[in-house]
Scaffold this active site. Structure first.
Site, PDB file in Angstrom:
ATOM      1  N   GLN A 111     -48.670 -57.794 -29.947  1.00 63.10           N
ATOM      2  CA  GLN A 111     -48.937 -56.364 -29.964  1.00 63.10           C
ATOM      3  C   GLN A 111     -48.397 -55.745 -31.258  1.00 63.10           C
ATOM      4  O   GLN A 111     -47.230 -55.912 -31.600  1.00 63.10           O
ATOM      5  CB  GLN A 111     -48.282 -55.698 -28.743  1.00 63.10           C
ATOM      6  CG  GLN A 111     -48.554 -54.218 -28.610  1.00 63.10           C
ATOM      7  CD  GLN A 111     -50.028 -53.917 -28.332  1.00 63.10           C
ATOM      8  OE1 GLN A 111     -50.680 -54.612 -27.557  1.00 63.10           O
ATOM      9  NE2 GLN A 111     -50.563 -52.906 -28.996  1.00 63.10           N
TER      10      GLN A 111
ATOM     11  N   LYS B 176     -53.868 -54.222 -20.743  1.00 64.16           N
ATOM     12  CA  LYS B 176     -54.415 -55.578 -20.902  1.00 64.16           C
ATOM     13  C   LYS B 176     -54.061 -56.437 -19.693  1.00 64.16           C
ATOM     14  O   LYS B 176     -54.877 -57.221 -19.209  1.00 64.16           O
ATOM     15  CB  LYS B 176     -53.891 -56.210 -22.198  1.00 64.16           C
ATOM     16  CG  LYS B 176     -54.565 -55.633 -23.438  1.00 64.16           C
ATOM     17  CD  LYS B 176     -53.849 -55.954 -24.731  1.00 64.16           C
ATOM     18  CE  LYS B 176     -54.455 -55.125 -25.861  1.00 64.16           C
ATOM     19  NZ  LYS B 176     -53.655 -55.148 -27.097  1.00 64.16           N
TER      20      LYS B 176
ATOM     21  N   ASP C 179     -58.047 -62.593 -30.946  1.00 60.35           N
ATOM     22  CA  ASP C 179     -58.405 -61.408 -31.731  1.00 60.35           C
ATOM     23  C   ASP C 179     -59.481 -61.742 -32.780  1.00 60.35           C
ATOM     24  O   ASP C 179     -60.204 -60.863 -33.233  1.00 60.35           O
ATOM     25  CB  ASP C 179     -57.165 -60.853 -32.458  1.00 60.35           C
ATOM     26  CG  ASP C 179     -56.627 -59.591 -31.784  1.00 60.35           C
ATOM     27  OD1 ASP C 179     -57.384 -58.971 -31.009  1.00 60.35           O
ATOM     28  OD2 ASP C 179     -55.472 -59.229 -32.049  1.00 60.35           O
TER      29      ASP C 179
END
Lengths: 363, 363
Positions: free
Chosen positions: A167, A123, A190
């Site tokens: 995460q 990422k 998200d």
């Protein structure tokens, strides 16, 4: 080894692996996280079909009649993701030039899982490649929950941070729900907050963020010029992070949507009615050729490792859909890997950029 | 006259009337709010079927084989609603005895629409019949928006109020969205808040309130012992207040759900696959006998006035489903009126009671 490559629980693309392996009423059942080839995907009879798709680059329609060649169009997620990242890169530069703002993504990693570290590194690299700032917090496995909450609170307040990712998985002593709920909805890139999902479900409302993997699926359909309006769509799998939001997105675009799931009695019969199939169950090669309507477009979200002695790694990755059979029948299909997978991080970057633009009221 | 009876915009049962009258691809189009009989519902050939349903009162299963009689079981919403109101009345008494708390519902009415006044009066009467306190605010048509917001704010803070309803439509100078958003989610007994809808859509999450009409539809299925799990269900209509949440509820109960809407190309073919049909489009007699699978269970949410010279009022009410034809083919069907309609206020009372219980942590 496999889990380092295919299972990022914060990345919805691979999150289908986290679904319980459910028994489908066709009798199939997955044997576990890492399974052998359950089905032999032998080519079926080739059916004549007409294919009308737009090339993602030229935006022109390509129409071809095929009688015998088993050659469904391959939906190249890798190429599309690259293109999107270039577009994001250009937009990030413009934003910086115009108002001096650089979008920022914060990632919180707790513990020493190698796979998680890999995802976070990917990422970070992706952010760098498009000019988005990345902030990383790495806490030890035994860090108290309060410390994670404190970092989230700081990032919530930090105007240089436009997206926050925690995460997963978190260490077992932490309350995942509490921690995820602490992320402000304005930075929940998200898109899993129930308020976002509610807005996604409701006509006339707009979510702040669309979850990355389903957004990537629809983006592939758009970029390949696949008409969605009025089409029959079947989504296989009803997870909160892929199947359900994918169905809501298709519904928003006026498809007639059916969700097929582990309790569905005749999944193959229902799936065979679909012009568009999105599969996200994490069952290798479950969708066989006889599940597919000739000329359908298939988006395969599954990324499943199956044993393969001929591979140096001892396994290979396959989708939920038997690719060889799909190629014979469908008009277009995403490969695994190289289909939906690369789109997820691209959409995460897209959500982070959108968040930064929204913070400064820029369209 | 008609609108006084059938269109309560705060009551989802009738809210299907507020949907734009859309053209279905079968060529049907509604002619307006008050339409003549578009279709003649002539009986079709009777098909043999087996019916297995539980009586709502006895909870015993009744199985019957029928070869020729056109006699689908009538799902008696009026009787079920009465039973539910009795149960709520008993619960309200218990709550009062146990902790001295009486549930309270506040209704805010703005302006002098006769139909709105009728609905508010009906809700008040229903509250009285089960022992729920009702609070009513009646403001003039030219009241400023701030005054409405002030009352909502007061009700939000008032511990004797457990549910707040703003009677719609509001005068045109008011921002409906602003006003509805001002109701705290803990007292949003209509259940239309996006956060509630998001929780309804997500597995593992629980909404605070389920919207009243879809809740009433599912309650009818439950009380008549209709199995939902694994069944094919078709919801016709995708409104935020009936169709969409009804589909989410069926999905939560493990049905395989398809939403049919105005852009669906072959609604009759898809609907014919359904074991359970919930129709909520506001199109009189749209669902004909040939849309229905023999033995299906039909919940008809539509309440449509059609011209009828033989009626003293000049019109009669019909559903979305051609009742006479449905009776020939379906296993069970809700009549209109007397089906879903009476369930909506019963569910509103149920939501108000639940809210009061939740406020005091009582299961």
């Amino acid at each position: 080894m496999a889990s380092m490559i295919v299972t990022d629980p914060s990345s919805a693309a691979a999150a289908v692996h986290r679904l319980p392996f459910a028994r489908f009423s066709n009798g199939l059942i997955s044997l576990g996280r890492f399974v052998g080839p359950l089905h032999v995907c032998s080519p079926t009879t080739t059916l004549p079909r007409t294919l009308s798709l737009r090339s993602p680059r030229s935006s022109r329609f390509i129409t071809a009649s095929m009688a015998t060649e088993p050659s469904a169009k391959v939906i190249d997620g890798k190429a599309v993701a690259k293109q999107i990242r270039e577009e994001i890169g250009a937009d990030v530069s413009k934003l910086k030039e115009a108002i001096g703002v650089v979008p920022g993504l914060a990632v919180i990693l707790v513990g020493d899982r190698k796979d998680s570290a890999t995802y976070v590194r990917n990422k970070k690299k992706a952010c760098e490649s498009v000019g988005i700032n990345s902030f990383e917090v790495h806490l030890p496995d035994d860090a108290p929950e309060e410390e994670v909450l404190k970092f989230i609170s700081d990032f919530n307040a930090d105007p240089t941070v436009h997206g926050i990712l925690v995460q997963l998985p978190l260490p077992s002593h932490m309350n995942e729900q509490n921690i995820l709920n602490a992320v402000t909805i304005e930075k929940d890139v998200d898109g899993f907050h129930p308020l976002n999902i509610g807005r996604l479900a409701m006509r006339g409302r707009e979510p702040l963020f669309v979850p990355c993997t389903p957004k990537g699926c629809i983006e592939l359909l758009h970029r390949y010029g696949v008409d969605i309006k009025g089409k029959r769509a079947v989504v296989i799998g009803r997870s909160n992070i892929v199947g359900m939001p994918a169905a809501l997105l298709l519904q928003r675009e006026d498809a007639t949507v059916t969700i097929v799931h582990s309790r569905t009695k005749n999944p193959e019969e229902i799936t065979r009615q679909a012009d568009i199939i999105i599969s996200a169950v994490g069952q290798p090669n479950m969708v066989r050729g006889n599940w597919i309507k000739p000329g359908a477009v298939i988006i395969d979200v599954g990324i499943n490792p199956v044993e393969d002695a001929s591979s140096p790694r001892g396994y290979r990755l396959v989708g939920d859909v038997c690719y060889e059979e799909a190629c014979e029948i469908a008009a277009a299909v995403t490969p695994v890997p190289g289909g939906v997978g690369p789109m997820t991080i691209a959409m995460l970057l897209s959500n982070t950029l959108s968040s930064a633009k929204r913070a400064y009221n820029i369209k």
